[in-house]
Design a protein around this motif. Structure first.
Motif, PDB file in Angstrom:
ATOM      1  N   ALA A 176      -4.425   2.379   3.149  1.00 38.65           N
ATOM      2  CA  ALA A 176      -4.663   1.907   4.514  1.00 38.65           C
ATOM      3  C   ALA A 176      -5.125   0.458   4.536  1.00 38.65           C
ATOM      4  N   ARG A 177      -5.900   0.050   3.530  1.00 35.44           N
ATOM      5  CA  ARG A 177      -6.345  -1.348   3.482  1.00 35.44           C
ATOM      6  C   ARG A 177      -5.188  -2.296   3.209  1.00 35.44           C
ATOM      7  N   LEU A 178      -4.279  -1.890   2.311  1.00 37.21           N
ATOM      8  CA  LEU A 178      -3.145  -2.749   1.962  1.00 37.21           C
ATOM      9  C   LEU A 178      -2.002  -2.649   2.969  1.00 37.21           C
ATOM     10  N   ALA A 179      -1.845  -1.473   3.578  1.00 37.81           N
ATOM     11  CA  ALA A 179      -0.760  -1.268   4.542  1.00 37.81           C
ATOM     12  C   ALA A 179      -1.336  -0.630   5.805  1.00 37.81           C
ATOM     13  N   PRO A 180      -2.077  -1.409   6.596  1.00 36.68           N
ATOM     14  CA  PRO A 180      -2.772  -0.830   7.755  1.00 36.68           C
ATOM     15  C   PRO A 180      -1.830  -0.277   8.824  1.00 36.68           C
ATOM     16  N   ARG A 181      -0.556  -0.632   8.783  1.00 39.75           N
ATOM     17  CA  ARG A 181       0.397  -0.145   9.787  1.00 39.75           C
ATOM     18  C   ARG A 181       1.223   1.040   9.276  1.00 39.75           C
ATOM     19  N   ASP A 182       0.839   1.600   8.143  1.00 40.54           N
ATOM     20  CA  ASP A 182       1.592   2.724   7.576  1.00 40.54           C
ATOM     21  C   ASP A 182       1.183   4.020   8.276  1.00 40.54           C
ATOM     22  N   LEU A 183       2.076   4.565   9.088  1.00 45.34           N
ATOM     23  CA  LEU A 183       1.748   5.724   9.919  1.00 45.34           C
ATOM     24  C   LEU A 183       1.408   6.976   9.110  1.00 45.34           C
ATOM     25  N   GLY A 186       0.793  -1.227   0.000  1.00 46.31           N
ATOM     26  CA  GLY A 186       0.000   0.000   0.000  1.00 46.31           C
ATOM     27  C   GLY A 186       0.823   1.272   0.000  1.00 46.31           C
ATOM     28  N   ARG A 187       2.116   1.177   0.281  1.00 49.94           N
ATOM     29  CA  ARG A 187       2.919   2.405   0.403  1.00 49.94           C
ATOM     30  C   ARG A 187       3.056   3.176  -0.912  1.00 49.94           C
ATOM     31  N   PRO A 188       3.218   2.509  -2.068  1.00 51.10           N
ATOM     32  CA  PRO A 188       3.213   3.297  -3.317  1.00 51.10           C
ATOM     33  C   PRO A 188       1.900   4.051  -3.535  1.00 51.10           C
ATOM     34  N   LEU A 189       0.799   3.465  -3.081  1.00 51.80           N
ATOM     35  CA  LEU A 189      -0.484   4.163  -3.183  1.00 51.80           C
ATOM     36  C   LEU A 189      -0.483   5.431  -2.337  1.00 51.80           C
ATOM     37  N   ARG A 190       0.219   5.369  -1.199  1.00 56.79           N
ATOM     38  CA  ARG A 190       0.329   6.573  -0.369  1.00 56.79           C
ATOM     39  C   ARG A 190       1.072   7.678  -1.118  1.00 56.79           C
ATOM     40  N   VAL A 191       2.134   7.338  -1.858  1.00 55.53           N
ATOM     41  CA  VAL A 191       2.863   8.342  -2.631  1.00 55.53           C
ATOM     42  C   VAL A 191       1.972   8.901  -3.731  1.00 55.53           C
ATOM     43  N   LEU A 192       1.230   8.031  -4.395  1.00 55.21           N
ATOM     44  CA  LEU A 192       0.312   8.500  -5.432  1.00 55.21           C
ATOM     45  C   LEU A 192      -0.781   9.388  -4.827  1.00 55.21           C
ATOM     46  N   ALA A 193      -1.196   9.078  -3.597  1.00 54.18           N
ATOM     47  CA  ALA A 193      -2.171   9.920  -2.909  1.00 54.18           C
ATOM     48  C   ALA A 193      -1.575  11.300  -2.617  1.00 54.18           C
ATOM     49  N   GLN A 194      -0.294  11.329  -2.235  1.00 54.57           N
ATOM     50  CA  GLN A 194       0.379  12.616  -2.009  1.00 54.57           C
ATOM     51  C   GLN A 194       0.405  13.444  -3.282  1.00 54.57           C
ATOM     52  N   VAL A 195       0.698  12.775  -4.389  1.00 54.94           N
ATOM     53  CA  VAL A 195       0.753  13.473  -5.680  1.00 54.94           C
ATOM     54  C   VAL A 195      -0.615  14.066  -6.000  1.00 54.94           C
ATOM     55  N   ALA A 196      -1.674  13.280  -5.807  1.00 56.67           N
ATOM     56  CA  ALA A 196      -3.031  13.766  -6.076  1.00 56.67           C
ATOM     57  C   ALA A 196      -3.379  14.919  -5.141  1.00 56.67           C
ATOM     58  N   LEU A 202      -7.381   7.769  15.026  1.00 60.32           N
ATOM     59  CA  LEU A 202      -6.606   8.039  16.233  1.00 60.32           C
ATOM     60  C   LEU A 202      -6.289   6.734  16.958  1.00 60.32           C
ATOM     61  N   ASP A 203      -7.282   5.891  17.098  1.00 63.14           N
ATOM     62  CA  ASP A 203      -7.097   4.597  17.760  1.00 63.14           C
ATOM     63  C   ASP A 203      -6.071   3.752  17.016  1.00 63.14           C
ATOM     64  N   ALA A 204      -6.195   3.690  15.688  1.00 64.20           N
ATOM     65  CA  ALA A 204      -5.250   2.894  14.894  1.00 64.20           C
ATOM     66  C   ALA A 204      -3.822   3.406  15.066  1.00 64.20           C
ATOM     67  N   LEU A 205      -3.650   4.717  15.024  1.00 63.22           N
ATOM     68  CA  LEU A 205      -2.315   5.304  15.162  1.00 63.22           C
ATOM     69  C   LEU A 205      -1.700   4.996  16.519  1.00 63.22           C
ATOM     70  N   LEU A 206      -2.479   5.171  17.571  1.00 56.00           N
ATOM     71  CA  LEU A 206      -1.924   5.019  18.910  1.00 56.00           C
ATOM     72  C   LEU A 206      -1.745   3.564  19.302  1.00 56.00           C
TER      73      LEU A 206
END
Length: 411
Positions: free
Chosen positions: A106-113, A79-89, A136-140
Protein backbone atom coordinates in the motif's frame (compact mmCIF):
# COMPACT_ATOMS: atom_id res chain seq x y z
CA UNK A 1 42.61 -1.73 -38.44
CA UNK A 2 40.41 0.43 -40.65
CA UNK A 3 38.35 -2.61 -41.68
CA UNK A 4 37.96 -3.73 -38.07
CA UNK A 5 36.22 -0.49 -36.91
CA UNK A 6 33.23 -0.71 -39.28
CA UNK A 7 32.73 -4.34 -38.36
CA UNK A 8 32.80 -3.47 -34.66
CA UNK A 9 30.38 -0.56 -35.16
CA UNK A 10 28.00 -2.79 -37.08
CA UNK A 11 28.15 -5.37 -34.32
CA UNK A 12 27.33 -2.73 -31.71
CA UNK A 13 24.47 -1.41 -33.81
CA UNK A 14 23.15 -4.92 -34.29
CA UNK A 15 23.30 -5.58 -30.55
CA UNK A 16 21.49 -2.32 -29.76
CA UNK A 17 18.87 -3.02 -32.39
CA UNK A 18 18.31 -6.49 -30.99
CA UNK A 19 17.94 -5.10 -27.45
CA UNK A 20 15.49 -2.46 -28.64
CA UNK A 21 13.53 -5.07 -30.56
CA UNK A 22 13.53 -7.38 -27.56
CA UNK A 23 12.32 -4.61 -25.25
CA UNK A 24 9.61 -3.57 -27.71
CA UNK A 25 8.35 -7.13 -28.12
CA UNK A 26 8.42 -7.67 -24.36
CA UNK A 27 6.47 -4.46 -23.82
CA UNK A 28 3.96 -5.52 -26.46
CA UNK A 29 3.27 -8.95 -24.98
CA UNK A 30 3.78 -8.13 -21.28
CA UNK A 31 0.05 -8.09 -20.44
CA UNK A 32 -1.46 -10.29 -23.12
CA UNK A 33 1.15 -13.07 -23.14
CA UNK A 34 3.70 -12.61 -20.33
CA UNK A 35 5.52 -15.88 -20.98
CA UNK A 36 6.13 -14.84 -24.58
CA UNK A 37 7.28 -11.44 -23.36
CA UNK A 38 9.72 -13.11 -20.98
CA UNK A 39 11.14 -15.14 -23.88
CA UNK A 40 12.17 -11.83 -25.41
CA UNK A 41 13.38 -10.30 -22.15
CA UNK A 42 13.59 -12.47 -19.06
CA UNK A 43 13.82 -9.57 -16.60
CA UNK A 44 10.88 -7.52 -17.93
CA UNK A 45 9.17 -6.28 -14.70
CA UNK A 46 5.60 -5.98 -16.05
CA UNK A 47 5.74 -9.38 -17.74
CA UNK A 48 7.06 -10.95 -14.53
CA UNK A 49 4.26 -9.30 -12.54
CA UNK A 50 1.57 -10.44 -14.98
CA UNK A 51 2.97 -13.98 -14.91
CA UNK A 52 2.89 -13.90 -11.10
CA UNK A 53 -0.73 -12.69 -11.16
CA UNK A 54 -1.73 -15.48 -13.53
CA UNK A 55 -0.06 -18.11 -11.39
CA UNK A 56 -1.78 -16.68 -8.29
CA UNK A 57 -5.15 -16.80 -10.04
CA UNK A 58 -4.45 -20.45 -10.88
CA UNK A 59 -3.42 -21.04 -7.23
CA UNK A 60 0.07 -22.08 -8.33
CA UNK A 61 1.62 -20.42 -5.32
CA UNK A 62 5.26 -21.51 -5.77
CA UNK A 63 5.33 -20.15 -9.33
CA UNK A 64 3.50 -17.01 -8.26
CA UNK A 65 6.05 -16.40 -5.52
CA UNK A 66 9.02 -17.00 -7.82
CA UNK A 67 7.78 -14.60 -10.49
CA UNK A 68 6.75 -11.96 -7.92
CA UNK A 69 10.21 -12.03 -6.32
CA UNK A 70 11.85 -11.62 -9.73
CA UNK A 71 9.43 -8.75 -10.56
CA UNK A 72 10.30 -7.02 -7.29
CA UNK A 73 14.03 -7.32 -8.01
CA UNK A 74 13.47 -5.92 -11.49
CA UNK A 75 11.43 -2.95 -10.20
CA UNK A 76 11.79 -2.50 -6.40
CA UNK A 77 9.55 0.59 -6.32
CA UNK A 78 6.46 -1.31 -7.56
CA UNK A 79 4.17 -2.43 -4.74
CA UNK A 80 2.12 -4.87 -6.81
CA UNK A 81 4.63 -7.77 -6.59
CA UNK A 82 4.50 -7.32 -2.82
CA UNK A 83 0.74 -7.79 -3.04
CA UNK A 84 1.28 -11.16 -4.78
CA UNK A 85 3.80 -12.17 -2.13
CA UNK A 86 1.26 -11.12 0.51
CA UNK A 87 -1.32 -13.40 -1.16
CA UNK A 88 1.16 -16.27 -1.03
CA UNK A 89 1.80 -15.65 2.68
CA UNK A 90 -1.93 -15.39 3.35
CA UNK A 91 -2.61 -18.70 1.58
CA UNK A 92 0.09 -20.39 3.61
CA UNK A 93 -1.55 -19.20 6.82
CA UNK A 94 1.10 -16.63 7.74
CA UNK A 95 -1.32 -13.77 8.47
CA UNK A 96 1.27 -11.61 10.20
CA UNK A 97 3.63 -11.68 7.22
CA UNK A 98 0.71 -11.14 4.84
CA UNK A 99 -0.32 -8.01 6.76
CA UNK A 100 3.25 -6.67 6.72
CA UNK A 101 3.55 -7.24 2.97
CA UNK A 102 0.14 -5.73 2.20
CA UNK A 103 1.05 -2.63 4.19
CA UNK A 104 4.32 -2.34 2.30
CA UNK A 105 2.42 -2.79 -0.95
CA UNK A 106 0.00 0.00 0.00
CA UNK A 107 2.88 2.39 0.68
CA UNK A 108 4.51 1.70 -2.70
CA UNK A 109 1.27 1.36 -4.68
CA UNK A 110 -1.35 3.43 -2.82
CA UNK A 111 -3.80 3.17 -5.76
CA UNK A 112 -3.75 -0.64 -5.89
CA UNK A 113 -7.37 -1.65 -5.27
CA UNK A 114 -6.86 -5.36 -4.34
CA UNK A 115 -4.39 -4.31 -1.65
CA UNK A 116 -6.86 -1.81 -0.22
CA UNK A 117 -9.70 -4.33 -0.28
CA UNK A 118 -7.66 -6.89 1.68
CA UNK A 119 -6.60 -4.30 4.25
CA UNK A 120 -10.22 -3.20 4.66
CA UNK A 121 -11.42 -6.74 5.18
CA UNK A 122 -8.61 -7.45 7.62
CA UNK A 123 -9.46 -4.33 9.63
CA UNK A 124 -13.13 -5.31 9.76
CA UNK A 125 -12.25 -8.82 10.94
CA UNK A 126 -10.01 -7.35 13.63
CA UNK A 127 -12.68 -4.75 14.53
CA UNK A 128 -10.16 -1.98 13.90
CA UNK A 129 -12.65 0.76 13.06
CA UNK A 130 -10.07 3.50 12.52
CA UNK A 131 -8.14 1.44 9.98
CA UNK A 132 -11.33 0.19 8.32
CA UNK A 133 -12.59 3.76 7.86
CA UNK A 134 -9.23 4.84 6.44
CA UNK A 135 -9.14 1.97 3.93
CA UNK A 136 -12.78 2.53 2.99
CA UNK A 137 -12.04 6.19 2.32
CA UNK A 138 -8.97 5.35 0.22
CA UNK A 139 -10.91 2.82 -1.85
CA UNK A 140 -13.87 5.07 -2.54
CA UNK A 141 -11.71 8.05 -3.41
CA UNK A 142 -9.90 5.85 -5.93
CA UNK A 143 -13.06 4.36 -7.40
CA UNK A 144 -16.38 5.81 -6.20
CA UNK A 145 -18.34 3.19 -8.15
CA UNK A 146 -17.15 0.59 -5.63
CA UNK A 147 -19.62 2.00 -3.09
CA UNK A 148 -22.33 -0.36 -4.33
CA UNK A 149 -20.09 -3.28 -3.34
CA UNK A 150 -18.79 -1.73 -0.12
CA UNK A 151 -22.02 -0.17 1.15
CA UNK A 152 -22.72 -3.12 3.46
CA UNK A 153 -19.30 -2.84 5.13
CA UNK A 154 -19.70 0.91 5.52
CA UNK A 155 -23.20 0.48 6.95
CA UNK A 156 -21.82 -1.99 9.48
CA UNK A 157 -19.38 0.64 10.73
CA UNK A 158 -22.23 3.15 11.03
CA UNK A 159 -24.51 0.92 13.12
CA UNK A 160 -21.77 -0.50 15.37
CA UNK A 161 -21.40 1.87 18.36
CA UNK A 162 -17.63 1.37 18.93
CA UNK A 163 -16.94 1.96 15.22
CA UNK A 164 -19.23 4.94 14.72
CA UNK A 165 -16.79 7.67 15.80
CA UNK A 166 -14.12 6.60 13.32
CA UNK A 167 -16.52 6.73 10.40
CA UNK A 168 -17.94 10.07 11.53
CA UNK A 169 -14.42 11.52 11.65
CA UNK A 170 -13.82 10.31 8.11
CA UNK A 171 -17.07 11.86 6.89
CA UNK A 172 -16.21 15.15 8.58
CA UNK A 173 -13.47 15.59 5.97
CA UNK A 174 -16.23 15.74 3.30
CA UNK A 175 -15.04 12.87 1.09
CA UNK A 176 -16.65 12.88 -2.38
CA UNK A 177 -18.51 9.64 -1.65
CA UNK A 178 -20.25 10.94 1.50
CA UNK A 179 -23.59 11.93 -0.06
CA UNK A 180 -24.01 8.60 -1.86
CA UNK A 181 -23.07 6.66 1.26
CA UNK A 182 -25.55 8.52 3.46
CA UNK A 183 -28.30 7.96 0.89
CA UNK A 184 -27.51 4.24 0.90
CA UNK A 185 -27.38 4.06 4.68
CA UNK A 186 -30.77 5.76 4.94
CA UNK A 187 -32.26 2.97 2.80
CA UNK A 188 -30.41 0.11 4.53
CA UNK A 189 -32.36 -2.83 5.89
CA UNK A 190 -31.33 -2.05 9.46
CA UNK A 191 -34.14 -0.85 11.75
CA UNK A 192 -34.49 2.90 12.14
CA UNK A 193 -33.38 2.76 15.76
CA UNK A 194 -30.10 1.13 14.72
CA UNK A 195 -29.29 3.85 12.19
CA UNK A 196 -30.67 6.88 14.07
CA UNK A 197 -27.69 7.38 16.45
CA UNK A 198 -25.34 7.77 13.49
CA UNK A 199 -27.46 10.45 11.81
CA UNK A 200 -28.00 12.14 15.18
CA UNK A 201 -24.23 12.36 15.62
CA UNK A 202 -23.89 14.04 12.22
CA UNK A 203 -25.14 17.27 13.80
CA UNK A 204 -21.58 17.64 15.12
CA UNK A 205 -20.32 17.82 11.52
CA UNK A 206 -21.85 21.18 10.52
CA UNK A 207 -20.50 21.07 6.98
CA UNK A 208 -22.83 18.19 6.06
CA UNK A 209 -25.36 19.80 3.67
CA UNK A 210 -29.07 19.39 4.29
CA UNK A 211 -29.39 17.64 0.91
CA UNK A 212 -27.24 14.79 2.26
CA UNK A 213 -29.58 14.35 5.23
CA UNK A 214 -32.77 14.47 3.13
CA UNK A 215 -32.79 10.69 2.35
CA UNK A 216 -32.77 9.95 6.09
CA UNK A 217 -35.56 12.43 6.74
CA UNK A 218 -37.54 10.79 3.92
CA UNK A 219 -36.99 7.37 5.54
CA UNK A 220 -38.25 8.63 8.88
CA UNK A 221 -41.33 10.18 7.30
CA UNK A 222 -42.07 7.05 5.28
CA UNK A 223 -42.12 5.01 8.51
CA UNK A 224 -44.42 7.44 10.31
CA UNK A 225 -41.62 9.06 12.35
CA UNK A 226 -42.54 12.63 11.35
CA UNK A 227 -41.62 14.21 14.69
CA UNK A 228 -38.22 12.54 14.70
CA UNK A 229 -37.73 13.67 11.11
CA UNK A 230 -38.64 17.23 12.04
CA UNK A 231 -36.23 17.33 14.99
CA UNK A 232 -33.47 16.01 12.72
CA UNK A 233 -34.29 18.71 10.19
CA UNK A 234 -34.46 21.53 12.76
CA UNK A 235 -31.03 20.61 14.09
CA UNK A 236 -29.56 21.08 10.59
CA UNK A 237 -31.09 24.32 9.34
CA UNK A 238 -28.81 27.39 9.29
CA UNK A 239 -29.00 29.77 12.22
CA UNK A 240 -29.98 32.67 9.95
CA UNK A 241 -33.14 30.78 8.88
CA UNK A 242 -34.45 29.92 12.34
CA UNK A 243 -36.61 33.01 12.49
CA UNK A 244 -38.70 31.45 9.73
CA UNK A 245 -39.63 28.45 11.92
CA UNK A 246 -43.31 27.97 12.70
CA UNK A 247 -46.19 25.66 11.96
CA UNK A 248 -45.50 26.68 8.36
CA UNK A 249 -41.85 27.37 7.61
CA UNK A 250 -41.25 30.70 5.85
CA UNK A 251 -44.92 31.33 5.14
CA UNK A 252 -44.01 34.70 3.61
CA UNK A 253 -41.59 33.19 1.03
CA UNK A 254 -38.80 35.46 2.27
CA UNK A 255 -36.05 32.83 1.98
CA UNK A 256 -34.90 32.42 -1.62
CA UNK A 257 -36.31 29.41 -3.44
CA UNK A 258 -32.88 27.85 -3.97
CA UNK A 259 -32.09 28.24 -0.25
CA UNK A 260 -35.20 26.48 1.08
CA UNK A 261 -33.70 23.86 3.43
CA UNK A 262 -35.29 20.52 2.70
CA UNK A 263 -38.57 18.70 3.28
CA UNK A 264 -40.04 20.85 6.05
CA UNK A 265 -39.47 23.97 3.95
CA UNK A 266 -41.12 24.83 0.64
CA UNK A 267 -40.65 22.29 -2.13
CA UNK A 268 -41.39 24.17 -5.32
CA UNK A 269 -40.66 23.42 -8.93
CA UNK A 270 -41.85 24.26 -12.42
CA UNK A 271 -43.20 21.81 -14.94
CA UNK A 272 -44.18 22.05 -18.61
CA UNK A 273 -47.08 24.46 -18.80
CA UNK A 274 -46.32 26.29 -15.53
CA UNK A 275 -43.51 28.49 -14.25
CA UNK A 276 -43.17 29.02 -10.50
CA UNK A 277 -40.87 31.47 -8.76
CA UNK A 278 -40.42 33.83 -5.82
CA UNK A 279 -41.32 37.40 -6.85
CA UNK A 280 -39.81 40.43 -5.11
CA UNK A 281 -41.96 43.36 -4.03
CA UNK A 282 -45.25 41.80 -5.11
CA UNK A 283 -46.48 40.43 -1.81
CA UNK A 284 -48.57 42.01 0.88
CA UNK A 285 -46.25 40.94 3.72
CA UNK A 286 -42.48 41.27 3.67
CA UNK A 287 -40.48 41.47 0.46
CA UNK A 288 -41.52 38.40 -1.55
CA UNK A 289 -44.43 36.27 -2.63
CA UNK A 290 -44.88 33.02 -4.48
CA UNK A 291 -45.98 33.24 -8.12
CA UNK A 292 -47.06 30.53 -10.55
CA UNK A 293 -47.86 31.37 -14.16
CA UNK A 294 -49.86 28.98 -16.36
CA UNK A 295 -49.66 28.78 -20.14
CA UNK A 296 -53.13 27.57 -21.06
CA UNK A 297 -52.42 23.88 -21.60
CA UNK A 298 -52.80 20.67 -19.67
CA UNK A 299 -50.70 21.03 -16.56
CA UNK A 300 -51.11 18.46 -13.75
CA UNK A 301 -49.86 20.97 -11.20
CA UNK A 302 -49.12 19.76 -7.65
CA UNK A 303 -45.75 21.43 -7.28
CA UNK A 304 -45.80 23.56 -4.13
CA UNK A 305 -45.54 21.44 -0.99
CA UNK A 306 -44.32 21.49 2.59
CA UNK A 307 -44.18 18.73 5.20
CA UNK A 308 -45.79 19.60 8.54
CA UNK A 309 -45.77 18.22 12.07
CA UNK A 310 -48.96 19.30 13.82
CA UNK A 311 -50.24 17.56 16.95
CA UNK A 312 -53.83 16.27 16.97
CA UNK A 313 -56.39 19.02 17.28
CA UNK A 314 -58.27 21.76 15.42
CA UNK A 315 -56.31 24.12 13.18
CA UNK A 316 -56.81 26.93 10.71
CA UNK A 317 -54.79 27.50 7.55
CA UNK A 318 -54.71 31.13 6.40
CA UNK A 319 -53.12 32.77 3.39
CA UNK A 320 -53.32 35.76 1.11
CA UNK A 321 -53.85 35.28 -2.61
CA UNK A 322 -54.22 37.27 -5.80
CA UNK A 323 -55.47 35.90 -9.13
CA UNK A 324 -54.98 37.36 -12.60
CA UNK A 325 -57.30 35.83 -15.22
CA UNK A 326 -56.93 32.45 -13.51
CA UNK A 327 -58.99 30.44 -15.93
CA UNK A 328 -59.50 26.77 -15.12
CA UNK A 329 -62.40 24.32 -14.79
CA UNK A 330 -61.26 23.33 -11.28
CA UNK A 331 -59.05 26.19 -10.06
CA UNK A 332 -56.25 25.74 -7.56
CA UNK A 333 -56.74 24.48 -4.00
CA UNK A 334 -54.74 23.98 -0.86
CA UNK A 335 -54.91 20.38 0.27
CA UNK A 336 -53.78 18.95 3.62
CA UNK A 337 -53.08 15.23 3.87
CA UNK A 338 -51.83 12.81 6.48
CA UNK A 339 -48.29 11.75 5.72
CA UNK A 340 -47.37 9.09 4.67
CA UNK A 341 -50.86 7.55 4.46
CA UNK A 342 -52.13 10.24 2.08
CA UNK A 343 -55.55 10.60 3.69
CA UNK A 344 -57.04 13.99 2.78
CA UNK A 345 -57.84 16.05 5.90
CA UNK A 346 -59.12 19.18 4.18
CA UNK A 347 -59.30 20.98 0.85
CA UNK A 348 -59.84 24.70 0.35
CA UNK A 349 -62.36 26.46 -1.86
CA UNK A 350 -60.87 26.63 -5.39
CA UNK A 351 -59.05 29.82 -6.33
CA UNK A 352 -59.96 30.96 -9.84
CA UNK A 353 -60.88 34.00 -11.87
CA UNK A 354 -59.59 37.52 -11.35
CA UNK A 355 -59.27 38.95 -7.83
CA UNK A 356 -57.09 41.34 -5.87
CA UNK A 357 -55.16 40.40 -2.76
CA UNK A 358 -57.51 38.82 -0.25
CA UNK A 359 -57.22 36.69 2.86
CA UNK A 360 -58.62 33.16 2.86
CA UNK A 361 -58.86 30.48 5.51
CA UNK A 362 -59.40 26.74 5.81
CA UNK A 363 -60.35 24.96 9.04
CA UNK A 364 -59.21 21.38 9.53
CA UNK A 365 -58.67 18.76 12.19
CA UNK A 366 -55.62 16.57 12.69
CA UNK A 367 -56.77 13.22 14.10
CA UNK A 368 -54.77 11.02 16.49
CA UNK A 369 -52.31 8.79 14.67
CA UNK A 370 -51.61 11.41 11.99
CA UNK A 371 -48.16 12.46 13.23
CA UNK A 372 -47.06 14.04 9.96
CA UNK A 373 -48.95 16.03 7.36
CA UNK A 374 -48.37 17.45 3.88
CA UNK A 375 -49.55 20.88 2.77
CA UNK A 376 -49.82 21.16 -0.99
CA UNK A 377 -51.11 23.47 -3.71
CA UNK A 378 -52.65 21.60 -6.62
CA UNK A 379 -55.24 21.43 -9.36
CA UNK A 380 -57.94 19.04 -8.07
CA UNK A 381 -58.51 17.55 -11.50
CA UNK A 382 -60.58 14.40 -11.92
CA UNK A 383 -59.68 13.91 -15.59
CA UNK A 384 -56.74 15.23 -17.68
CA UNK A 385 -58.93 17.81 -19.44
CA UNK A 386 -59.50 19.53 -16.10
CA UNK A 387 -55.77 20.31 -15.75
CA UNK A 388 -55.95 23.02 -18.45
CA UNK A 389 -55.02 26.27 -16.70
CA UNK A 390 -54.33 29.84 -17.77
CA UNK A 391 -53.40 32.94 -15.78
CA UNK A 392 -51.32 33.74 -12.71
CA UNK A 393 -51.65 33.14 -8.97
CA UNK A 394 -49.78 35.01 -6.23
CA UNK A 395 -49.56 33.67 -2.67
CA UNK A 396 -48.24 35.19 0.54
CA UNK A 397 -48.53 35.04 4.34
CA UNK A 398 -49.28 31.32 4.58
CA UNK A 399 -49.73 30.28 8.19
CA UNK A 400 -51.37 27.70 10.44
CA UNK A 401 -52.70 28.50 13.89
CA UNK A 402 -54.48 26.36 16.49
CA UNK A 403 -58.20 26.83 16.96
CA UNK A 404 -58.89 27.00 20.67
CA UNK A 405 -62.02 25.31 22.04
CA UNK A 406 -63.00 28.53 23.78
CA UNK A 407 -63.11 30.40 20.49
CA UNK A 408 -65.25 27.65 18.96
CA UNK A 409 -67.69 27.78 21.85
CA UNK A 410 -67.96 31.58 21.52
CA UNK A 411 -68.80 31.26 17.86
Amino acid sequence: MKKTLPVFALAVLAFVAWRVLGLGMADHFARSDPERALAWRSDHPEALLQAALRHAAAKDWPAAKAHAERALRARPIDGRPLRVLAQVADQSGDKARALTLYRQAARLAPRDLPTRVWLLQHALERRDAKEAAAQLDALLRLQPALLSELQAQADLLAVTPPARAALLKTLAAAPPWRAAFLAGLAKAAYPIDAIAPFFAALKHTPDTPMAEIDPWIARLRSENRALQAYVTWVNRIPDNQREALGNVFDGGFEIAQEQQPGAFAWQASSLPGATAYWSANRGTVGENSYVVEFEGRRTPFAHLNQALVLPPGDWQLSWRAKGVRLDSPRGLVWQIRCDPAGTVLAESVPMMGHFEWREQTLAFTVPPGCEGQQLGLRIPARIPAETVMNGTLWLDAVGITPVLKNSLAAE
